[in-house]
Structures are given as C-alpha cells and as structure tokens.
Design a protein around this motif. Structure first.
Motif, mmCIF file in Angstrom:
data_model
loop_
_atom_site.group_PDB
_atom_site.id
_atom_site.type_symbol
_atom_site.label_atom_id
_atom_site.label_comp_id
_atom_site.label_asym_id
_atom_site.label_seq_id
_atom_site.Cartn_x
_atom_site.Cartn_y
_atom_site.Cartn_z
ATOM 1 N N MET A 1 -43.756 -31.913 63.247
ATOM 2 C CA MET A 1 -44.179 -33.258 63.512
ATOM 3 C C MET A 1 -42.942 -34.123 63.734
ATOM 4 S SD MET A 1 -46.149 -36.014 61.065
ATOM 5 C CE MET A 1 -47.366 -34.899 60.518
ATOM 6 N N ALA A 2 -42.889 -34.828 64.836
ATOM 7 C CA ALA A 2 -41.747 -35.676 65.169
ATOM 8 C C ALA A 2 -42.003 -37.119 64.741
ATOM 9 C CB ALA A 2 -41.494 -35.629 66.658
ATOM 10 N N LEU A 3 -40.914 -37.821 64.470
ATOM 11 C CA LEU A 3 -41.027 -39.238 64.147
ATOM 12 C C LEU A 3 -41.443 -40.015 65.384
ATOM 13 C CD1 LEU A 3 -37.768 -39.960 62.117
ATOM 14 C CD2 LEU A 3 -40.096 -39.921 61.246
ATOM 15 N N GLU A 4 -42.222 -41.057 65.175
ATOM 16 C CA GLU A 4 -42.530 -41.984 66.262
ATOM 17 C C GLU A 4 -41.357 -42.951 66.329
ATOM 18 O OE1 GLU A 4 -45.608 -45.566 67.214
ATOM 19 O OE2 GLU A 4 -46.321 -43.927 65.975
ATOM 20 N N MET A 5 -40.588 -42.901 67.397
ATOM 21 C CA MET A 5 -39.398 -43.746 67.516
ATOM 22 C C MET A 5 -39.798 -45.127 68.027
ATOM 23 S SD MET A 5 -37.029 -41.843 66.318
ATOM 24 C CE MET A 5 -35.433 -42.417 66.815
ATOM 25 N N ARG A 6 -40.276 -45.954 67.116
ATOM 26 C CA ARG A 6 -40.700 -47.301 67.494
ATOM 27 C C ARG A 6 -39.494 -48.115 67.941
ATOM 28 N NH1 ARG A 6 -44.828 -47.947 62.408
ATOM 29 N NH2 ARG A 6 -46.142 -46.193 63.004
ATOM 30 N N THR A 7 -39.708 -48.988 68.884
ATOM 31 C CA THR A 7 -38.601 -49.682 69.536
ATOM 32 C C THR A 7 -38.506 -51.168 69.209
ATOM 33 O OG1 THR A 7 -39.971 -50.056 71.481
ATOM 34 C CG2 THR A 7 -38.602 -48.057 71.468
ATOM 35 N N VAL A 8 -39.306 -51.637 68.228
ATOM 36 C CA VAL A 8 -39.316 -53.056 67.877
ATOM 37 C C VAL A 8 -39.392 -53.209 66.357
ATOM 38 C CG1 VAL A 8 -40.608 -55.214 68.120
ATOM 39 C CG2 VAL A 8 -40.479 -53.641 70.034
ATOM 40 N N CYS A 9 -38.607 -54.143 65.821
ATOM 41 C CA CYS A 9 -38.680 -54.455 64.395
ATOM 42 C C CYS A 9 -40.028 -55.113 64.110
ATOM 43 C CB CYS A 9 -37.541 -55.398 64.002
ATOM 44 S SG CYS A 9 -37.635 -55.984 62.284
ATOM 45 N N GLU A 10 -40.693 -54.665 63.074
ATOM 46 C CA GLU A 10 -42.018 -55.188 62.745
ATOM 47 C C GLU A 10 -41.986 -56.592 62.156
ATOM 48 O OE1 GLU A 10 -44.720 -52.513 60.774
ATOM 49 O OE2 GLU A 10 -43.696 -50.787 61.646
ATOM 50 N N ARG A 11 -40.813 -57.072 61.778
ATOM 51 C CA ARG A 11 -40.719 -58.411 61.174
ATOM 52 C C ARG A 11 -40.251 -59.448 62.190
ATOM 53 N NH1 ARG A 11 -36.588 -60.712 56.893
ATOM 54 N NH2 ARG A 11 -37.863 -62.323 55.918
ATOM 55 N N CYS A 12 -39.114 -59.205 62.844
ATOM 56 C CA CYS A 12 -38.545 -60.203 63.758
ATOM 57 C C CYS A 12 -38.791 -59.877 65.232
ATOM 58 C CB CYS A 12 -37.060 -60.383 63.496
ATOM 59 S SG CYS A 12 -36.032 -58.984 64.014
ATOM 60 N N GLU A 13 -39.335 -58.694 65.480
ATOM 61 C CA GLU A 13 -39.678 -58.229 66.825
ATOM 62 C C GLU A 13 -38.475 -58.049 67.758
ATOM 63 O OE1 GLU A 13 -42.877 -60.604 68.379
ATOM 64 O OE2 GLU A 13 -44.191 -60.072 66.709
ATOM 65 N N CYS A 14 -37.269 -57.864 67.181
ATOM 66 C CA CYS A 14 -36.109 -57.574 68.022
ATOM 67 C C CYS A 14 -36.197 -56.125 68.500
ATOM 68 C CB CYS A 14 -34.805 -57.823 67.273
ATOM 69 S SG CYS A 14 -34.375 -56.595 66.026
ATOM 70 N N ALA A 15 -35.590 -55.865 69.638
ATOM 71 C CA ALA A 15 -35.595 -54.519 70.218
ATOM 72 C C ALA A 15 -34.669 -53.602 69.420
ATOM 73 C CB ALA A 15 -35.160 -54.572 71.657
ATOM 74 N N ILE A 16 -35.103 -52.358 69.232
ATOM 75 C CA ILE A 16 -34.295 -51.338 68.552
ATOM 76 C C ILE A 16 -34.346 -50.077 69.409
ATOM 77 C CG2 ILE A 16 -33.926 -49.983 66.466
ATOM 78 C CD1 ILE A 16 -35.668 -52.033 64.960
ATOM 79 N N ALA A 17 -33.228 -49.719 70.009
ATOM 80 C CA ALA A 17 -33.159 -48.506 70.821
ATOM 81 C C ALA A 17 -33.148 -47.285 69.894
ATOM 82 C CB ALA A 17 -31.903 -48.518 71.689
#
Length: 58
Positions: free
Chosen positions: A1-17
């Motif tokens: 099972m692979a991690l879901e590489m989410r691309t946005v901070c859930e609090r401030c909504e900044c982008a995370i590559a």
C-alpha cells in the motif's frame, strides 16, 4: 500500500510538492512544517503524532 502524496496543507492550503518536507499522521492527514509546529506536532483531526512524510525516490 502506497502513501497518498497529498499536495496541499490541510490547515493553510499552501502547496506541498512530493519532494518537499511535509508531516503526516497515521491517517495521512498532511501538514506543512509551519502548521505542524503551530499545532505542536499533533494532528487536530485524530490527536495523533505528526511525523515527517517519507519522500519518493528521485
């Protein structure tokens, strides 16, 4: 099972590559370093510890 590489901070909504530092809990809630520090490394959703998300191979 692979991690879901989410691309946005859930609090401030900044982008995370995928190769940038991010923090996750056991449910893969994703947070940027600044928000993680502000939340004292504790997930507000589940109360679990936030740890550095593993980075994918280059």
């Amino acid at each position: 099972m692979a991690l879901e590489m989410r691309t946005v901070c859930e609090r401030c909504e900044c982008a995370i590559a995928p190769h940038e530092t991010a923090y996750i809990c056991v449910y893969e809630c994703t947070w940027c370093p600044a928000c993680t520090s502000a939340m004292d490394h504790t997930c507000p959703n589940c109360g679990g510890e936030l740890v550095i998300r593993p980075r994918p191979k280059a």
